[in-house]
Design a protein around this motif. Structure first.
Motif: not given
Length: 431
Positions: A131-158
């Motif tokens: 749930e954290r990986v698919m719904t949360g953001s990464y790299g968020a700062t006070a001035t930037s909302p960060g970015e979401h990981f969107t490629d589910s297929q890459f996660l399946v590969l790992m």
């Protein structure tokens, strides 16, 4: 009428209506980001490998290559296309569940605690991280909302790569039955397994984790349907009764629970369509694996074969789309995501080994009870950590679902009581 249905389908595929935590007012994304487009693109990538492979298999069979073939590649082609019939002296029988003479009650209790703890820790952690990986953001700062990981297929590969390594090491370190199944037959289970996992991850962009858990608990219904279609199985009245109770409980939860923040009817429809895809593909995987077990293989051999083709499919598709390097770059930009993805894969792979060990030591009934409790705890944990709301009627629906699941365990145990114990192959690749 046709126009209304087409409008519903179009709305269901729009990610700009609340997907991934975005508000409905967010600017529309590119049409290439539509989940339906990505799904079809993935399927096209898998087909570019599977269709030529299937045609080659049929050609070699028609040419009777097993009798006329020779050369360096003959053993590989034989194993992939025709398989090897097990010879009696080489067979390693699947060990039935037995208790040794020196196995004291206290030692059995310790083993049960070990199995239950391993399953709970592995899959509860897996659920929280998913749930954290698919719904949360990464790299968020006070001035930037960060970015979401969107490629589910890459996660399946790992997940599949680590599971392949673990299964391979286990097969090397522990003697296995002589392998007899044609390797290409694993590809069908691999394809449906990859698609079910992709739908599972993708659905979290549209529905809550508790909804996903309940949908997975209700997959017994399509599994029964697939069992009748694929394996020609028959079911008893109590199985239909408990399946009906599960349907009622899931309906109570879905119809009564309050809407998630920034959700919309189109978003919910997208999630339900993806969950339906997950259940359908996963049901096919289970029944196809049951048919493969006729070759007297071990569960770890099944795990290795399925994950081998899953890795080939996902790597090939990601390379065709140019997404493999992008996924690696995302890991490089966000070390937190890399850690989460690694832990997700570890929990998936070692959780599968805990499944094998638990069923081997205590049987399928005990395993099912542990996993049913795990699902209930997962819903509670998700509500606490991520703030999902569940109404009283929705909570009653959850209770109905898990009561029906426990009734299935009880009824199956009564049915098998007094019968000769038969070694049971555990389900493979559940996540």
């Amino acid at each position: 009428m046709d126009a209304r249905w087409w409008a519903v389908v179009v709305l269901a595929t729009l990610p700009s209506l609340g997907a991934g935590g975005e508000s409905p007012e967010a600017p529309p994304q590119s049409w290439t980001q539509l989940w339906l487009f990505r799904f079809l693109l993935n399927v096209a990538g898998y087909a570019s490998f599977m269709v030529p492979g299937y045609l080659l298999v049929q050609y070699l069979r028609r040419k009777n290559y097993l009798e006329t073939g020779r050369g360096v590649c003959f053993p590989l082609v034989k194993a992939c296309v025709f398989g090897n019939e097990p010879k009696a002296p080489d067979e390693v029988p699947l060990a039935p569940r037995t208790e040794t003479a020196d196995s004291t009650p206290s030692w059995q209790v310790l083993k049960l605690v070990f199995c239950a703890s391993g399953l709970q820790v592995s899959y509860l952690t897996w659920g929280v991280l998913q749930e954290r990986v698919m719904t949360g953001s990464y790299g968020a700062t006070a001035t930037s909302p960060g970015e979401h990981f969107t490629d589910s297929q890459f996660l399946v590969l790992m997940n599949r790569v680590l599971a392949l390594v673990v299964a391979g090491l286990y097969c090397v370190l522990r003697k296995q039955p002589r392998h007899g199944a044609p390797m290409y037959r694993y590809s069908f289970a691999s394809l449906s397994n990859v698609l079910s996992s992709w739908c599972q991850y993708e659905a979290l962009k549209f529905v809550s984790f508790p909804t996903q858990v309940l949908a997975k608990a209700s997959k017994v219904i399509p599994v029964m349907m697939m069992g009748k279609l694929v394996s020609r199985r028959s079911y008893e009245h109590w199985e239909y009764l408990t399946a009906g109770l599960i349907s009622i409980g899931v309906s109570m939860f879905l119809l009564s629970s309050g809407p998630e923040p920034r959700s919309s009817p189109a978003t919910t429809l997208s999630g339900l369509v993806l969950l339906a895809g997950y259940i359908a593909f996963d049901s096919f995987t289970s029944n196809w694996q049951d048919a493969l077990f006729a070759y007297k293989m071990s569960s770890v051999q099944m795990m290795f074969g399925v994950n081998l083709f899953s890795c080939l499919f996902t790597v090939g598709s990601l390379l065709e789309q140019g997404a493999l390097l992008e996924g690696a770059r995302f890991m490089g930009r966000h070390s937190e995501f890399a850690l989460h993805a690694l832990l997700l894969s570890v929990c998936s792979a070692f959780g599968q080994l805990f499944i094998f060990y638990t069923i081997g030591q205590f049987g399928a009934a005990v395993f099912t009870i542990i996993m049913t409790l795990r699902q209930a705890i997962a819903i509670l944990l998700s509500c606490l950590l991520y703030g999902h709301t569940v109404t009283v009627v929705g909570g009653l629906g959850v209770a109905v679902v898990f009561t029906a699941l426990l009734l299935r365990v009880y009824a199956r145990g009564r049915k098998q009581r007094g019968k000769k114990a038969v070694p049971t192959e555990p389900p493979v690749q559940k996540v």
